[in-house]
Scaffold this active site. Structure first.
Site, PDB file in Angstrom:
ATOM      1  N   LYS A 159      -7.097   1.737  -3.258  1.00  0.00           N
ATOM      2  CA  LYS A 159      -6.837   1.156  -1.802  1.00  0.00           C
ATOM      3  C   LYS A 159      -7.115   2.349  -0.806  1.00  0.00           C
ATOM      4  O   LYS A 159      -7.470   2.026   0.307  1.00  0.00           O
ATOM      5  CB  LYS A 159      -5.092   0.696  -2.043  1.00  0.00           C
ATOM      6  CG  LYS A 159      -4.817   0.198  -0.653  1.00  0.00           C
ATOM      7  CD  LYS A 159      -5.304  -1.026  -0.067  1.00  0.00           C
ATOM      8  CE  LYS A 159      -4.823  -1.152   1.533  1.00  0.00           C
ATOM      9  NZ  LYS A 159      -5.236  -2.373   2.113  1.00  0.00           N
ATOM     10  N   LYS A 189       0.381   5.336   8.254  1.00  0.00           N
ATOM     11  CA  LYS A 189       0.904   5.532   6.740  1.00  0.00           C
ATOM     12  C   LYS A 189      -0.135   5.719   5.643  1.00  0.00           C
ATOM     13  O   LYS A 189      -0.182   6.590   5.106  1.00  0.00           O
ATOM     14  CB  LYS A 189       1.762   4.369   6.646  1.00  0.00           C
ATOM     15  CG  LYS A 189       2.499   4.234   5.015  1.00  0.00           C
ATOM     16  CD  LYS A 189       1.725   3.328   3.986  1.00  0.00           C
ATOM     17  CE  LYS A 189       1.934   1.733   4.720  1.00  0.00           C
ATOM     18  NZ  LYS A 189       1.289   0.864   3.821  1.00  0.00           N
ATOM     19  N   THR A 199       0.780  -1.071  -0.147  1.00  0.00           N
ATOM     20  CA  THR A 199       0.096  -0.234   0.088  1.00  0.00           C
ATOM     21  C   THR A 199       0.847   1.265   0.024  1.00  0.00           C
ATOM     22  O   THR A 199       1.844   1.342   0.989  1.00  0.00           O
ATOM     23  CB  THR A 199      -0.836   0.019   1.140  1.00  0.00           C
ATOM     24  OG1 THR A 199      -1.676  -1.136   1.344  1.00  0.00           O
ATOM     25  CG2 THR A 199      -1.764   1.193   1.243  1.00  0.00           C
TER      26      THR A 199
HETATM   27  P1  NAP Z   1       5.503  -6.325   7.262  1.00  0.00           P
HETATM   28  O1  NAP Z   1       5.122  -7.689   7.825  1.00  0.00           O
HETATM   29  O2  NAP Z   1       6.238  -5.462   8.016  1.00  0.00           O
HETATM   30  O3  NAP Z   1       6.201  -7.034   5.901  1.00  0.00           O
HETATM   31  C1  NAP Z   1       7.003  -6.188   5.173  1.00  0.00           C
HETATM   32  C2  NAP Z   1       8.244  -6.755   4.697  1.00  0.00           C
HETATM   33  O4  NAP Z   1       9.056  -5.982   3.802  1.00  0.00           O
HETATM   34  C3  NAP Z   1       9.224  -6.845   6.057  1.00  0.00           C
HETATM   35  O5  NAP Z   1       9.504  -8.359   6.200  1.00  0.00           O
HETATM   36  C4  NAP Z   1      10.223  -6.065   5.753  1.00  0.00           C
HETATM   37  O6  NAP Z   1      11.622  -6.512   6.187  1.00  0.00           O
HETATM   38  C5  NAP Z   1      10.255  -5.963   4.127  1.00  0.00           C
HETATM   39  N1  NAP Z   1      10.912  -4.794   3.588  1.00  0.00           N
HETATM   40  C6  NAP Z   1      10.545  -3.412   4.141  1.00  0.00           C
HETATM   41  N2  NAP Z   1      11.438  -2.666   3.395  1.00  0.00           N
HETATM   42  C7  NAP Z   1      12.219  -3.249   2.570  1.00  0.00           C
HETATM   43  C8  NAP Z   1      13.326  -3.085   1.574  1.00  0.00           C
HETATM   44  N3  NAP Z   1      13.804  -1.784   1.541  1.00  0.00           N
HETATM   45  N4  NAP Z   1      13.932  -4.062   1.284  1.00  0.00           N
HETATM   46  C9  NAP Z   1      13.567  -5.276   1.229  1.00  0.00           C
HETATM   47  N5  NAP Z   1      12.502  -5.668   2.271  1.00  0.00           N
HETATM   48  C10 NAP Z   1      11.933  -4.805   2.854  1.00  0.00           C
HETATM   49  O7  NAP Z   1       4.167  -5.855   6.592  1.00  0.00           O
HETATM   50  P2  NAP Z   1       2.985  -6.539   5.947  1.00  0.00           P
HETATM   51  O8  NAP Z   1       1.810  -6.652   7.171  1.00  0.00           O
HETATM   52  O9  NAP Z   1       3.219  -7.709   5.404  1.00  0.00           O
HETATM   53  O10 NAP Z   1       2.578  -5.544   5.019  1.00  0.00           O
HETATM   54  C11 NAP Z   1       2.980  -5.334   3.847  1.00  0.00           C
HETATM   55  C12 NAP Z   1       2.553  -4.124   3.112  1.00  0.00           C
HETATM   56  O11 NAP Z   1       1.118  -4.709   2.712  1.00  0.00           O
HETATM   57  C13 NAP Z   1       2.215  -2.879   3.801  1.00  0.00           C
HETATM   58  O12 NAP Z   1       2.284  -1.621   2.957  1.00  0.00           O
HETATM   59  C14 NAP Z   1       0.880  -2.914   4.330  1.00  0.00           C
HETATM   60  O13 NAP Z   1       0.198  -1.483   4.560  1.00  0.00           O
HETATM   61  C15 NAP Z   1       0.040  -3.892   3.157  1.00  0.00           C
HETATM   62  N6  NAP Z   1      -1.126  -4.522   3.828  1.00  0.00           N
HETATM   63  C16 NAP Z   1      -1.082  -5.141   4.911  1.00  0.00           C
HETATM   64  C17 NAP Z   1      -2.150  -5.931   5.396  1.00  0.00           C
HETATM   65  C18 NAP Z   1      -1.999  -6.681   6.559  1.00  0.00           C
HETATM   66  O14 NAP Z   1      -3.289  -6.952   7.188  1.00  0.00           O
HETATM   67  N7  NAP Z   1      -0.968  -6.902   7.273  1.00  0.00           N
HETATM   68  C19 NAP Z   1      -3.398  -5.952   4.617  1.00  0.00           C
HETATM   69  C20 NAP Z   1      -3.335  -5.252   3.315  1.00  0.00           C
HETATM   70  C21 NAP Z   1      -2.036  -4.503   3.044  1.00  0.00           C
HETATM   71  P3  NAP Z   1      11.999  -6.729   7.706  1.00  0.00           P
HETATM   72  O15 NAP Z   1      11.554  -8.086   7.825  1.00  0.00           O
HETATM   73  O16 NAP Z   1      13.623  -6.380   7.673  1.00  0.00           O
HETATM   74  O17 NAP Z   1      11.212  -5.740   8.408  1.00  0.00           O
END
Ligand code: NAP
Length: 292
Positions: free
Chosen positions: A176, A244, A101
């Site tokens: 979104k 965010k 997102t």
């Molecule tokens: P998350 O668990 O924090 O996953 C993001 C992953 O991306 C982490 O493992 C992080 O690494 C990695 N990352 C971040 N920056 C990076 C970079 N520069 N290079 C390489 N890897 C990188 O978050 P999530 O819940 O999966 O969400 C991911 C996205 O989807 C977000 O934008 C969120 O708003 C969106 N989203 C989430 C949900 C939900 O319910 N969770 C639903 C819809 C949309 P590290 O392990 O080092 O932190």
């Protein structure tokens, strides 16, 4: 012949709550999957199942036909696509699908840069939460040219159950934002209704049996509301990611001269929670503003 050898090579960057499950579905479908994540330990489970680890986004991009990103913030998206030596400097005629997102204007910028380099850019953020990612039932909102959408649809279908092309580059991210604007008001309503149930002496679980089966039902009430009354505040969906999203929505709305009072209030309530140390809790923790 190895079935995987006939399929496109899929690169997946960002293996957190959402990305690990989404990449897992692609791997399970027999595609060769290349993976990279900022913290390497999050790649281990997928590598054990046959994914190939790369040490940088650029190295992964050079050996992938389709590159999917599911990182955290727009600054992460900028880093993996636009910083020197990363995706755009290394991808060759590839399809680049950002499912993070992120901001609509950044999606447009990446699409322009991708076009200059002979690549195809698709913004495809999702809704459905960690459960939707686990069950491959995500709603995927796509901004892309029709031909690019058609080309990547079979890959998106491995992760989602409702996949809709909304318009050109940036339209997926705008859609979104519509989703997050709806959720902002909804989750505050859910926590207020359940806080009221508790304060007036009703049994919140029993209240949920009634109102969760009526016109108020939905993911925010039935899944996250149930977690609120069970004192389960684990993510799910991180508070810091929701802030965010609310910030992007307010910025975009401001540019459109559109006032969004419930989004403004939600951002204030969630910002207070970060100050209390709840930034890495799930969004249902908004309940603690009412019942500390
Ligand atoms: P998350 O668990 O924090 O996953 C993001 C992953 O991306 C982490 O493992 C992080 O690494 C990695 N990352 C971040 N920056 C990076 C970079 N520069 N290079 C390489 N890897 C990188 O978050 P999530 O819940 O999966 O969400 C991911 C996205 O989807 C977000 O934008 C969120 O708003 C969106 N989203 C989430 C949900 C939900 O319910 N969770 C639903 C819809 C949309 P590290 O392990 O080092 O932190």
């Amino acid at each position: 012949m190895n079935q995987a050898a006939t399929k496109q090579r899929i690169g997946f960057i960002g293996l957190g709550i959402m990305g690990s499950n989404m990449a897992g579905h692609i791997l399970a479908a027999g595609y060769p999957v290349n993976v990279y994540n900022r913290s390497p330990e999050k790649g281990k489970a997928l590598v054990a199942k046959g994914a190939k680890w790369f040490d940088t986004p650029g190295a992964l991009a050079a050996e992938s036909d389709v590159i999917i990103t599911m990182v955290g913030f727009p600054s992460d998206v900028e880093q993996v696509y636009l910083h020197a030596g990363n995706i755009l400097d290394n991808a060759k005629n590839a399809y680049l699908i950002d499912m993070t997102t992120s901001s609509p204007s950044l999606a447009v910028k990446i699409a322009q840069e991708a076009k200059k380099r002979g690549c195809h850019s698709i913004d495809a953020p999702v809704s459905g939460g960690d459960i939707g990612a686990r069950d491959a039932k995500l709603s995927i909102m796509v901004g892309a040219d029709q031909a690019d959408f058609d080309a990547v649809l079979p890959i998106l279908q491995l992760m989602g159950a409702n996949i809709v092309l909304q318009g050109g580059p940036g339209a997926g991210q705008h859609t979104k934002m519509c989703n997050q604007i709806v959720i902002a008001g909804t989750i505050m309503g859910v926590s207020e209704g359940l806080a009221y149930a508790k304060k007036c002496g009703l049994h919140p679980e029993t209240v949920l049996k009634s109102i969760g089966g009526g016109a108020a039902s939905g993911f925010q009430l039935n899944i996250l509301g149930a977690k609120m009354i069970q004192d389960d505040f684990e993510p799910g969906f991180f508070v810091e990611h929701f802030i965010k999203d609310l910030s992007i929505a307010l910025e975009e709305a401001n540019a459109l001269n559109l006032d969004l009072p419930s989004v403004t209030l939600a951002k204030q309530l969630y910002t207070k929670l970060v100050a209390k140390g709840y930034g890495r809790k799930g969004t249902q923790v908004v309940y603690k503003n009412y019942i500390p």
